[in-house]
Design a protein around this motif. Structure first.
Motif, mmCIF file in Angstrom:
data_model
loop_
_atom_site.group_PDB
_atom_site.id
_atom_site.type_symbol
_atom_site.label_atom_id
_atom_site.label_comp_id
_atom_site.label_asym_id
_atom_site.label_seq_id
_atom_site.Cartn_x
_atom_site.Cartn_y
_atom_site.Cartn_z
ATOM 1 N N ASN A 36 30.310 20.872 11.993
ATOM 2 C CA ASN A 36 31.280 20.980 13.091
ATOM 3 C C ASN A 36 32.165 22.220 12.963
ATOM 4 O O ASN A 36 33.196 22.320 13.634
ATOM 5 C CB ASN A 36 32.156 19.731 13.158
ATOM 6 C CG ASN A 36 31.378 18.515 13.643
ATOM 7 O OD1 ASN A 36 30.576 18.621 14.579
ATOM 8 N ND2 ASN A 36 31.593 17.369 13.011
ATOM 9 N N MET A 38 33.320 25.633 13.899
ATOM 10 C CA MET A 38 33.195 26.444 15.106
ATOM 11 C C MET A 38 33.521 27.898 14.807
ATOM 12 O O MET A 38 34.447 28.200 14.054
ATOM 13 C CB MET A 38 34.125 25.924 16.205
ATOM 14 C CG MET A 38 33.838 24.497 16.628
ATOM 15 S SD MET A 38 34.896 23.974 17.985
ATOM 16 C CE MET A 38 34.404 22.251 18.143
ATOM 17 N N ASN A 39 32.753 28.794 15.422
ATOM 18 C CA ASN A 39 32.977 30.238 15.292
ATOM 19 C C ASN A 39 32.636 30.877 16.635
ATOM 20 O O ASN A 39 31.483 31.200 16.893
ATOM 21 C CB ASN A 39 32.116 30.815 14.175
ATOM 22 C CG ASN A 39 32.407 32.282 13.920
ATOM 23 O OD1 ASN A 39 33.182 32.914 14.641
ATOM 24 N ND2 ASN A 39 31.788 32.838 12.880
ATOM 25 N N TYR A 40 33.647 30.988 17.487
ATOM 26 C CA TYR A 40 33.394 31.468 18.846
ATOM 27 C C TYR A 40 32.868 32.900 18.870
ATOM 28 O O TYR A 40 32.254 33.326 19.846
ATOM 29 C CB TYR A 40 34.666 31.359 19.685
ATOM 30 C CG TYR A 40 35.033 29.929 19.998
ATOM 31 C CD1 TYR A 40 34.410 29.246 21.020
ATOM 32 C CD2 TYR A 40 36.006 29.263 19.252
ATOM 33 C CE1 TYR A 40 34.732 27.916 21.310
ATOM 34 C CE2 TYR A 40 36.339 27.949 19.524
ATOM 35 C CZ TYR A 40 35.700 27.287 20.563
ATOM 36 O OH TYR A 40 36.020 25.985 20.836
ATOM 37 N N SER A 43 29.040 32.473 19.066
ATOM 38 C CA SER A 43 28.516 31.474 19.996
ATOM 39 C C SER A 43 27.255 31.987 20.667
ATOM 40 O O SER A 43 27.144 33.164 21.030
ATOM 41 C CB SER A 43 29.570 31.129 21.049
ATOM 42 O OG SER A 43 29.925 32.267 21.800
ATOM 43 N N THR A 55 22.844 29.483 16.902
ATOM 44 C CA THR A 55 24.077 28.710 17.029
ATOM 45 C C THR A 55 24.184 28.143 18.444
ATOM 46 O O THR A 55 23.457 28.549 19.348
ATOM 47 C CB THR A 55 25.310 29.579 16.747
ATOM 48 O OG1 THR A 55 25.384 30.636 17.720
ATOM 49 C CG2 THR A 55 25.243 30.206 15.356
ATOM 50 N N ASP A 56 25.110 27.202 18.616
ATOM 51 C CA ASP A 56 25.315 26.606 19.935
ATOM 52 C C ASP A 56 26.464 27.290 20.655
ATOM 53 O O ASP A 56 26.934 28.362 20.233
ATOM 54 C CB ASP A 56 25.542 25.104 19.817
ATOM 55 C CG ASP A 56 26.793 24.756 19.013
ATOM 56 O OD1 ASP A 56 27.586 25.667 18.694
ATOM 57 O OD2 ASP A 56 26.975 23.571 18.701
ATOM 58 N N GLU A 57 26.965 26.670 21.732
ATOM 59 C CA GLU A 57 27.994 27.304 22.556
ATOM 60 C C GLU A 57 29.328 27.425 21.845
ATOM 61 O O GLU A 57 30.199 28.207 22.255
ATOM 62 C CB GLU A 57 28.164 26.524 23.866
ATOM 63 C CG GLU A 57 28.880 25.178 23.748
ATOM 64 C CD GLU A 57 27.961 24.042 23.329
ATOM 65 O OE1 GLU A 57 28.329 22.878 23.590
ATOM 66 O OE2 GLU A 57 26.891 24.315 22.749
ATOM 67 N N PHE A 58 29.519 26.663 20.759
ATOM 68 C CA PHE A 58 30.759 26.755 19.983
ATOM 69 C C PHE A 58 30.588 27.566 18.699
ATOM 70 O O PHE A 58 31.491 27.611 17.878
ATOM 71 C CB PHE A 58 31.265 25.355 19.630
ATOM 72 C CG PHE A 58 31.624 24.525 20.825
ATOM 73 C CD1 PHE A 58 32.693 24.870 21.637
ATOM 74 C CD2 PHE A 58 30.878 23.396 21.146
ATOM 75 C CE1 PHE A 58 33.024 24.106 22.745
ATOM 76 C CE2 PHE A 58 31.199 22.625 22.253
ATOM 77 C CZ PHE A 58 32.274 22.987 23.056
ATOM 78 N N GLY A 59 29.415 28.147 18.523
ATOM 79 C CA GLY A 59 29.157 28.920 17.321
ATOM 80 C C GLY A 59 28.796 28.072 16.120
ATOM 81 O O GLY A 59 28.782 28.571 14.984
ATOM 82 N N ARG A 60 28.460 26.791 16.331
ATOM 83 C CA ARG A 60 28.077 25.919 15.220
ATOM 84 C C ARG A 60 26.615 26.158 14.846
ATOM 85 O O ARG A 60 25.780 26.401 15.725
ATOM 86 C CB ARG A 60 28.294 24.448 15.603
ATOM 87 C CG ARG A 60 29.748 24.086 15.849
ATOM 88 C CD ARG A 60 29.908 22.669 16.360
ATOM 89 N NE ARG A 60 29.281 22.486 17.663
ATOM 90 C CZ ARG A 60 29.448 21.401 18.420
ATOM 91 N NH1 ARG A 60 30.217 20.411 17.986
ATOM 92 N NH2 ARG A 60 28.848 21.303 19.586
ATOM 93 N N PRO A 218 30.602 14.995 19.373
ATOM 94 C CA PRO A 218 29.831 16.018 18.642
ATOM 95 C C PRO A 218 28.799 15.454 17.680
ATOM 96 O O PRO A 218 28.373 16.152 16.762
ATOM 97 C CB PRO A 218 30.933 16.758 17.876
ATOM 98 C CG PRO A 218 31.927 15.676 17.551
ATOM 99 C CD PRO A 218 31.914 14.736 18.730
#
Length: 271
Positions: A36, A38-40, A43, A55-60, A218
């Motif tokens: 979980n 996050m690294n914008y 993203s 990565t996903d839209e939240f940078g995960r 999440p």
């Protein structure tokens, strides 16, 4: 086991399942990032050396989330098959051995079979409420009729055998006949069905999560990951493809292993 070891398809299925099981069990050791975190700034980043599956839209990190998602998906399959198998075997044995109750049980089963299993699971979730636990209960209820029909048919063929008739003639009680003479002789079809239904249960649970009725974000369940990824399919195909590929491979593994067990355990195929 010798026949099973010679079946290449079954060995391939077992290898696939072993790989995913090991990856899920050792997910804390194999994960490269907190699931979980996050690294914008990263993203929707594509697969790279720092993020193997992007990565996903939240940078995960998607690789880590898929590893932990395997834990959830495999656990869902295990819980569903355990519940459905226990209840289904019990009802199937009662229906097959005690003919007076057979009609009532099978009428209830026919009602459940009148609806497609996924649609039935959706109806049950709509009644119980959205959530991972309710999704597992819903899929288990939808799978129970399959176990009841298979076990009932097997019991009907075994209960007329000479050794069962001899046990009755000697005054052996019904519960002892069931546990000592009937269940051991119908174990093969139960094992085969449980293996095949394991993959179907994972697929059904993932479908409910994809529809937003199962695991909720999440929570990194494979179906939920595919659901989130579909909104970014044109920008980040890896968010949908990789968890979807995991679902496909696991279901394929169970189907291959189930077919191999059927070939190895079915006495008619040994002739």
């Amino acid at each position: 086991m010798i026949r099973l070891s010679k079946n290449k398809s079954a060995l391939l299925g077992a290898a696939i399942l072993l790989l995913f099981t090991i990856a899920s069990v050792f997910a804390p050791l194999l994960a490269t990032h907190p699931i979980n975190e996050m690294n914008y700034g990263e993203s929707l980043a594509g697969p790279s050396s720092s993020h193997f599956l992007g990565t996903d839209e939240f940078g995960r990190d998607l690789f880590s989330r898929i590893l932990y998602g395997g834990r959830v998906s495999l656990l869902m399959g295990l819980v569903v098959v355990s519940i459905a198998g226990t209840v289904g075997v019990l009802l199937g044995v009662i229906a097959g051995y005690f003919r007076k109750i057979d009609i009532f049980i099978m009428q209830c089963v026919d009602v459940l079979l009148a609806l497609p299993s996924l649609l039935l699971a959706i109806v049950i979730v709509a009644i119980l409420g959205v959530g991972l636990t309710n999704a597992m209960i819903a899929v288990a209820i939808a799978v129970i009729p399959s176990f009841v029909r298979v076990v009932r048919g097997s019991v009907l063929s075994v209960r007329e055998s000479e050794y069962v008739e001899a046990a009755r003639a000697l005054g052996v009680k019904n519960h002892k006949i069931i546990f000592k003479h009937i269940l051991p002789n119908i174990a093969s079809p139960i094992i085969i069905l449980a293996t095949l239904e394991f993959g179907s249960a994972i697929l059904a649970a993932a479908s409910l999560s994809f529809l937003g009725l199962g695991a909720q974000p999440p929570n990194p369940e494979w179906g939920a990951l595919v659901y989130v990824g579909k909104s970014f399919l044109s920008q980040a195909w890896w968010m949908t493809v990789f968890p979807g590929l995991c679902i496909m491979l696991v279901v394929l593994g169970f189907n291959l292993l189930g077919d191999g067990l059927r070939d190895a355990l079915d006495p008619r195929l040994k002739l």
